[in-house]
Design an enzyme around this catalytic site. Sequence first.
Site, PDB file in Angstrom:
ATOM      1  N   GLU A 232       0.858  -1.178   0.000  1.00 21.80           N
ATOM      2  CA  GLU A 232       0.000   0.000   0.000  1.00 21.80           C
ATOM      3  C   GLU A 232       0.904   1.240   0.000  1.00 21.80           C
ATOM      4  OE1 GLU A 232      -3.511  -0.207   2.809  1.00 21.80           O
ATOM      5  OE2 GLU A 232      -2.283  -1.859   3.574  1.00 21.80           O
ATOM      6  N   ARG A 447       5.432 -13.694   9.268  1.00 20.34           N
ATOM      7  CA  ARG A 447       5.990 -12.336   9.283  1.00 20.34           C
ATOM      8  C   ARG A 447       7.375 -12.341   9.915  1.00 20.34           C
ATOM      9  NH1 ARG A 447       2.328  -7.592   9.513  1.00 20.34           N
ATOM     10  NH2 ARG A 447       4.035  -6.633  10.620  1.00 20.34           N
ATOM     11  N   LYS A 457       3.034   2.233  10.962  1.00 25.05           N
ATOM     12  CA  LYS A 457       3.057   3.578  10.357  1.00 25.05           C
ATOM     13  C   LYS A 457       2.556   4.621  11.348  1.00 25.05           C
ATOM     14  CE  LYS A 457       1.961   1.251   6.052  1.00 25.05           C
ATOM     15  NZ  LYS A 457       0.865   0.817   5.216  1.00 25.05           N
TER      16      LYS A 457
END
Length: 736
Positions: A232, A447, A457
Site C-alpha cells: 500500500e 511475518r 506507520k
Amino acid sequence: QAQRTLGPALDKATGTLLYNAASRLKAPRHLGFLVGYIARREIRSDLQLGAALDYLKSHPLEPLDVAAFEQACGVGVSVTPEQIEEAVEAVISRHRAELLAERYHFNMGLLMGEARSRLRWADGKTIKNEVDLQVLHLLGPKTEADLEKKPKTAKARPAQAEKPKAVVVENGEVGTETLSLLEQLRGEALKFHKPGENYKTEGYVVTPNTMALLKQHLAVTGGQVRTRFPPEPNGILHIGHAKAINFNFGYAKANGGVCFLRYDDTNPEKEEEKYFTAIRDMVEWLGYEPYAVTHASDYFDQLYTWALELIRRGQAYVCHQKVEEIKGHNPPPSPWRDRPAEESLLLFEDMRKGKFGEGEATLRMKLVMEDGKMDPVAYRVKFTPHHRTGDKWCIYPTYDYTHCLCDSIEHITHSLCTKEFQARRSSYFWLCNALDVYCPVQWEYGRLNLLYTVVSKRKIIRLVEMGAVRDWDDPRLFTLTALRRRGFPPEAINNFCARVGVTVAQATMEPHLLEACVREVLNEKAPRAMAVLEPLKVTITNFPAPEALDVLVPNFPADETRGFHKVPFQPTIYIEETDFREDTDKGYKRLAPGQPVGLRHAGYVITVQNVIKDASGRVMELEVTCTKSDVADKPKAFIHWVSEPLACEVRLYERLFLHKNPEDPTEVPGGFLSDLNPDSLRVVDTALVDRSVLSAQPFSKFQFERLGYFSVDPDSTERKLVFNRTVTLKEDPGKD
C-alpha cells in the site's frame, strides 16, 4: 455404505481404510465412489488408497475415467506368493556378497525397497516375511556377533568449498549471486503447486470452468511462475517488508519466473507520491527489478464491471448499515442482504454518481470468511480525488475485493502473503469462482519482526511528531530508508532474510543478528580509514623529516592487492583521548608515560616525554619522541591516528527503545513512548578523519579502524562531512 456390502461387522483393516479415505479425501463428492471400491475389496491397502487419492486430486472434473483410475491404483492386480518369492530372491541374489560380509548388520530396508519397486501392489507385510525367511535361509540364525551394535564410523568432513555463484537471468538481464536464498526458495517449490496445477492445492475450489480457465492461463503465461509484491503506498517499507520482497521476487527468480510490483492504491486519503517513489527505490535498492510496475487503479474499470456482474449473479448487495454497526466479528446481519439484484444495481449506480454520502452505503459480498466475518465490504464511498484517476471515481474497492481480482488479471501463479491473511483465503477463492475468472493460489508465510523497535506507520508518525526521531529515515528506525541511511548494505538485509528462512511461523529476531550480517558484508566491502572521535593533540618533537611524509595505508589490510591510499604524517598528529592514560593498571597496553605504542601503518613507535595540562588539570597535549619500528622494541599495542585531518560530525546510534517489546503493555505499562532510550543518539561534532575520505559521497561506507563501520550521511556538505555509525566492529557483549 460399507456395511450394506460387507454386513454390520467390519474388520479392522477395512475400518482403517474407510477412516483414511474420509479424512484425507479433499473432494467429498468422490467419497461414495471411493468407499465402493473399499467395500468391494478392490482397494485393500493403504498404498492403493494413497494412489487413488492422488488420482482423484489430479483429476478434479467429472466424469472420471474409471479404467484409468483402476489402473492408477492397482484395482484387479493380483500378486501371487510365487511372484513375491521370485522378486525377493532376485534382490537377495543382487546383494549376496554384501549380505555375507555384513550379515545382519546389512540394511534390510534396502532389500524391502527394491522388492516393492518390482511389485508395486504387493502387500508390504508379505514382502517383509519373505525377506526375513530368505535372509535366514542364507545366513542362518543370528550369532552373538550379529547382536552386537555396529560401531559408528567417523565420516570424513569434506573440505569447505567456496559457495558457487549462480548465473541468474532476471527479466532478460544476467547477474550473479550466492545460492543460499535461491536454494531455499527452490526447496519451497517442492511444496507449492506447479503453474497450471492450482487444483492440486489443499482447499482450492474446483468449478466446472476451472480446467478451461487454467488452460487459458497457461496459454498467457507459458507455464512461467508469476508473483507480485503488492504494498500500500501510504507509508515507508520496513524490515518486515524486506522478507516479503525477498520472498516474492526471490521465489520468481529461483524458479525462472517474474515478479510484478503492484501498488494497492485503493485508499486515496492516505496515499502520497513520495511513498510510491520510496517503495520502488527500496525494491531496486535490494537488488530486484520488477517485471512490470502496475497499480490496482489500472483495473478500476474492470473491477467495477465485475462488481455489476457480482450483483447480477445475486452474490453482492448494497447495504446501508453504518461502519460502527458492521465492525467486529459478530455484527448483526444486514437487513438489506436479500434485496433484489435490480434494486442493488440501481443503488450501486447511485453510489458511483455520488448520490450517497460517505458511510451511507456500501457494496457487500455474500460470504462468510474463515474468521467468522460475514459479508465483507467490496466498495465504499469516498469523495477524495485519486492521485492517478482524479475525480473520475467516488467509490473505491476494498482489499478483500481488489486483491484476488488483480492477481487474476495479472495471471499470478503464487499469491504469497503473510500469515494474517490466511483468514481471507476462502474469500479469495470464492470471489474468483463467483465471477468465473482464473483463480490463483494464495500461500501464506510467517511475518518477520524485530525486537527493540516499532514498525507501525501510525506509531512512527507519533515518534516523528513528538521529535523522538527526525523522519521516516532516522537511522534509529528499522524502515528500509532508515537502514540505508545508517549504512546497512542491501546484501546484508537479503542475507538476514535468507538466514531467517522461508518459514510459516512468525519470526521475531534480535537486532544483533541483522547487525552480524552487516558486519560480514562491510568487512569485505568497506575500505579502511582512520578517524578520531575525541582528539588529543600529540606533537612529535624529533620528527624525522623537514616536512610531511606520505604514509601508504592499505584499503583492506587483509588483501593489499585491493589498493592503498595516502595519508599525510606530520609533526602534529591526533589520537583518541582514551588511548592515553597517566596512571595505568596491569591490563592496560596503550600509551602512557614509560609505555610506548606503535602508530598504525606509519612505521614508528612513540614515547611520551611531556604531558601538558590546562588549569583544571585536564590533559590537552602530549609531547612525544618517535623511533622507527624496526629498531625500537616491539610495543604492546598499535593505535590509530590522524594528521592534517578533516573536521567532521559523527552520529553514534544506540537502540531507540529500552525494552525488547516496547508495544507490550505487560513489559512497558506506560506505552511505547515512555520507553524511549535517552541515549539513543550521541552527536560528536569535533571528530577528525583522515583526508582519504575527502571526496566521499552520501552512503559511501568505511571502516574507521578500531572504531566501527560508518556511512556518509546525506546531511554532509562540501564544508563538513557527516558520518553515521552503522555498527561497531564487534557485537556489544552487554546487549541481549
